[in-house]
Scaffold this motif. Structure first.
Motif, PDB file in Angstrom:
ATOM      1  N   TYR A 128      -3.047   4.700  13.258  1.00  0.00           N
ATOM      2  CA  TYR A 128      -2.329   4.564  11.987  1.00  0.00           C
ATOM      3  C   TYR A 128      -2.476   5.888  11.224  1.00  0.00           C
ATOM      4  CZ  TYR A 128      -6.908   2.290  12.145  1.00  0.00           C
ATOM      5  OH  TYR A 128      -8.177   1.944  12.494  1.00  0.00           O
ATOM      6  N   PRO A 129      -1.629   6.097  10.221  1.00  0.00           N
ATOM      7  CA  PRO A 129      -1.678   7.401   9.509  1.00  0.00           C
ATOM      8  C   PRO A 129      -2.789   7.448   8.464  1.00  0.00           C
ATOM      9  CG  PRO A 129       0.148   6.084   8.694  1.00  0.00           C
ATOM     10  CD  PRO A 129      -0.504   5.270   9.764  1.00  0.00           C
ATOM     11  N   LEU A 130      -3.996   7.566   8.900  1.00  0.00           N
ATOM     12  CA  LEU A 130      -5.129   7.620   7.975  1.00  0.00           C
ATOM     13  C   LEU A 130      -5.580   9.070   7.803  1.00  0.00           C
ATOM     14  CD1 LEU A 130      -7.486   6.259   6.369  1.00  0.00           C
ATOM     15  CD2 LEU A 130      -8.744   6.210   8.524  1.00  0.00           C
ATOM     16  N   ALA A 131      -5.453   9.566   6.584  1.00  0.00           N
ATOM     17  CA  ALA A 131      -5.958  10.914   6.272  1.00  0.00           C
ATOM     18  C   ALA A 131      -7.052  10.742   5.219  1.00  0.00           C
ATOM     19  CB  ALA A 131      -4.827  11.794   5.744  1.00  0.00           C
ATOM     20  N   ILE A 132      -8.255  11.106   5.582  1.00  0.00           N
ATOM     21  CA  ILE A 132      -9.417  10.768   4.745  1.00  0.00           C
ATOM     22  C   ILE A 132      -9.671  11.820   3.673  1.00  0.00           C
ATOM     23  CG2 ILE A 132     -11.924  10.391   4.802  1.00  0.00           C
ATOM     24  CD1 ILE A 132     -11.463   9.224   7.626  1.00  0.00           C
ATOM     25  N   LYS A 133      -9.939  11.312   2.486  1.00  0.00           N
ATOM     26  CA  LYS A 133     -10.309  12.205   1.397  1.00  0.00           C
ATOM     27  C   LYS A 133     -11.817  12.142   1.155  1.00  0.00           C
ATOM     28  CE  LYS A 133      -9.299  13.135  -3.426  1.00  0.00           C
ATOM     29  NZ  LYS A 133      -8.740  12.537  -4.631  1.00  0.00           N
TER      30      LYS A 133
ATOM     31  N   MET B   6       0.855  -1.200   0.000  1.00  0.00           N
ATOM     32  CA  MET B   6       0.000   0.000   0.000  1.00  0.00           C
ATOM     33  C   MET B   6       0.892   1.252   0.000  1.00  0.00           C
ATOM     34  SD  MET B   6      -3.040   1.126   2.648  1.00  0.00           S
ATOM     35  CE  MET B   6      -2.104   1.146   4.140  1.00  0.00           C
ATOM     36  N   ILE B   7       0.535   2.187  -0.861  1.00  0.00           N
ATOM     37  CA  ILE B   7       1.284   3.458  -0.878  1.00  0.00           C
ATOM     38  C   ILE B   7       0.455   4.479  -0.111  1.00  0.00           C
ATOM     39  CG2 ILE B   7       2.092   5.329  -2.384  1.00  0.00           C
ATOM     40  CD1 ILE B   7       2.496   3.076  -4.525  1.00  0.00           C
ATOM     41  N   TYR B   8       1.112   5.161   0.837  1.00  0.00           N
ATOM     42  CA  TYR B   8       0.351   6.171   1.568  1.00  0.00           C
ATOM     43  C   TYR B   8       1.206   7.425   1.810  1.00  0.00           C
ATOM     44  CZ  TYR B   8       2.311   3.279   5.353  1.00  0.00           C
ATOM     45  OH  TYR B   8       3.132   2.533   6.158  1.00  0.00           O
ATOM     46  N   ASP B   9       1.918   7.827   0.763  1.00  0.00           N
ATOM     47  CA  ASP B   9       2.810   8.987   0.839  1.00  0.00           C
ATOM     48  C   ASP B   9       2.065  10.274   1.184  1.00  0.00           C
ATOM     49  OD1 ASP B   9       4.634   7.187   0.020  1.00  0.00           O
ATOM     50  OD2 ASP B   9       4.822   7.921  -2.048  1.00  0.00           O
ATOM     51  N   LYS B  10       0.901  10.455   0.546  1.00  0.00           N
ATOM     52  CA  LYS B  10       0.175  11.709   0.783  1.00  0.00           C
ATOM     53  C   LYS B  10      -0.353  11.760   2.218  1.00  0.00           C
ATOM     54  CE  LYS B  10      -1.111  12.755  -3.931  1.00  0.00           C
ATOM     55  NZ  LYS B  10      -2.004  12.221  -4.970  1.00  0.00           N
ATOM     56  N   CYS B  11      -0.752  10.588   2.705  1.00  0.00           N
ATOM     57  CA  CYS B  11      -1.219  10.542   4.106  1.00  0.00           C
ATOM     58  C   CYS B  11      -0.069  10.929   5.043  1.00  0.00           C
ATOM     59  CB  CYS B  11      -1.730   9.143   4.463  1.00  0.00           C
ATOM     60  SG  CYS B  11      -3.304   8.743   3.686  1.00  0.00           S
ATOM     61  N   ILE B  12       1.106  10.375   4.772  1.00  0.00           N
ATOM     62  CA  ILE B  12       2.274  10.668   5.620  1.00  0.00           C
ATOM     63  C   ILE B  12       2.607  12.165   5.570  1.00  0.00           C
ATOM     64  CG2 ILE B  12       4.786  10.275   5.836  1.00  0.00           C
ATOM     65  CD1 ILE B  12       3.139   7.998   6.979  1.00  0.00           C
TER      66      ILE B  12
END
Ligand code: PLP
Length: 448
Positions: A26-31, A1-7
């Motif tokens: 966890y680093p969850l940033a919701i769109k 899983m890629i989550y660069d923008k969340c980080i």
């Protein structure tokens, strides 16, 4: 899983937002959110088993909620109810009086968060009874304002350095059948856990000085604990006998979450006051206290108001929320799906020693992870790792208390989504048992 923008969001967040206001898993940033699914900033998809902490019973951006909000926006957003009247406020009040238990005349007052509603409730019970003492429960979370926090007993960090909190609030043990201090089974239980409270009433806590008992009929953040029906009935009886008000704190368990409108209905009791919030406006800030009319009359204006309380936007969203719950049979659905989910976790419990208990009502379920089934010591580390792995695999679930998985998906979730989420949770449990989830996860998944 890629989550660069969340980080990237997490990094920016760390430079601007106060650390003390969050307990990350966890680093969850919701769109985006729709129904029971979430998309993060990187486009990863998740099934939501948390419903924004039980505040989205109708799911994310239900089209009817979006429409109700948009329609209200086009008229007006808010004009303070402190000085004016509005139709949405009244219409919601009428609905709340009709869906809450109790065949007596009621009055409603609004706020913006569960916390402030609990503060308002404290004012009411003290004013009405002329008594100052209030009883609540160890392990409970009732909110972050000073009053609500004084009722709470869940975290030392919440209480450190800020005192004094409100005086005259005592905490008693919540009845916990899984970890019964008296080692009783349901057949042998004589409500021994009630004896401490009875003894305190007989020895050092004059009942005529107690204004109210504040109880979550299902203890949410304490670990989704379901008390025995006879305990709640006996507590209510003691309250009645002594002129003590019985407050049902439904901020987390209300609005169909447990398979009833309000969780106190499982115990066939008419509380004097119901405090509600979270899901009542499908994510728009709103809380309410619904009380016997005479209790509200003990306070004089302007005893409890906020500029934005009862704002038209929140009320419109809440009216629509109630109608969606009715039209889509979400209460029945919560009950049925809840039974199904409990069954599935009970099957897992037969396979994995790690699961010590599965409990709950409707779609408000706790899966208690333990170090071993004899001591029943909670396994927080397992819970943290499993929740993290679930996130990596596309399921949002968190844990509470000593390591209890919090299963509270939106009530609109489909059976297929549930099955998918349960499959991933089980896989994550197996991976934990096999030692496949690294300790490094624990630096991130801290939880409560
Ligand atoms: C049972 C209960 N009461 C009160 C609150 C506080 O509500 P709010 O966060 O809206 O102030 C919560 C929030 O988690 C809760 O679960």
């Amino acid at each position: 899983m890629i989550y660069d923008k969340c980080i990237e969001i997490v990094d920016r967040d760390s430079k601007v937002y106060s650390d003390f206001a969050r307990i990350p898993y966890y680093p969850l940033a919701i769109k985006k959110g729709r129904g029971a699914t979430i998309e993060d900033m990187d486009g990863n998809q998740f099934i939501d088993m948390l419903s924004s902490a039980a505040s989205l019973n109708t799911g994310h951006s239900h089209p009817r909620i979006t429409r109700a909000i948009t329609d209200q926006l086009e008229n007006f957003i808010s004009y303070t109810a402190a000085y004016t009247y509005s139709e949405p406020l009244v219409a919601l009040g009428e609905k709340l009086c009709s869906i809450t238990p109790g065949e007596f005349e009621k009055r409603v007052v609004y706020g913006l968060s569960g916390s402030d509603a609990n503060d308002g409730m404290i004012k009411m019970v003290r004013a009405y009874t002329g008594r100052s003492k209030i009883i609540s429960f160890v392990g409970s979370y009732h909110g972050s304002t000073l009053g609500a926090l004084s009722l709470s007993a869940i975290s030392l960090n919440m209480r450190r350095k800020i005192g004094p909190l409100l005086p005259d609030i005592s905490h008693i043990k919540y009845p916990n059948c899984y970890r019964c201090s008296y080692e009783k089974q349901s057949e042998s239980c004589n409500l021994e856990c009630m004896n401490d409270f009875k003894e305190s009433l007989a020895t050092y806590m004059p009942p005529e000085e107690i204004a109210a008992v504040v109880m979550e009929p299902i203890a949410g953040d304490a670990g989704l604990i379901v008390p025995p029906e006879k305990y709640v009935k006996e507590l209510h009886r003691i309250c009645k006998e002594n002129g003590i008000l019985f407050v049902s704190e439904e901020i987390q368990q209300g609005f169909g979450r447990t398979g009833k409108w309000f969780s106190i209905e499982h115990f066939d009791i008419e509380p004097d006051i119901i405090v509600m919030g979270k899901s009542m406006a499908s994510g728009v800030p709103l809380s309410a206290i619904v009380a016997r009319k005479e209790i509200t009359e003990a306070l004089g204006p302007p005893a409890h108001l906020f500029t934005m309380s009862g704002n038209a936007l929140s009320c419109a969203a809440s009216i629509e929320t109630i109608e969606i719950i009715q039209d889509e049979d979400l209460i029945e659905k919560s009950k049925e799906l809840g039974e199904y989910v409990k069954e599935r976790f009970t099957e897992m419990m037969q396979k994995y020693e790690l699961i010590g208990d599965v409990r709950g009502k409707g779609l408000s379920i706790g899966v208690d992870l333990v170090k071993d089934r004899t001591t029943k010591i909670g396994n927080k580390e397992a819970a943290a790792k499993i929740c993290y792995r679930c996130w990596e695999k596309g399921v949002i679930v968190i844990f509470l208390a000593s390591g209890v998985l919090r299963i509270q998906p939106p009530l609109v979730i489909t059976r297929e989504e549930l099955d998918q989420a349960l499959k991933i949770i089980e896989e994550s449990i197996v991976e934990y048992i096999n030692g496949d989830i690294p300790d490094s996860v624990l630096d991130i998944a801290k939880g409560w």
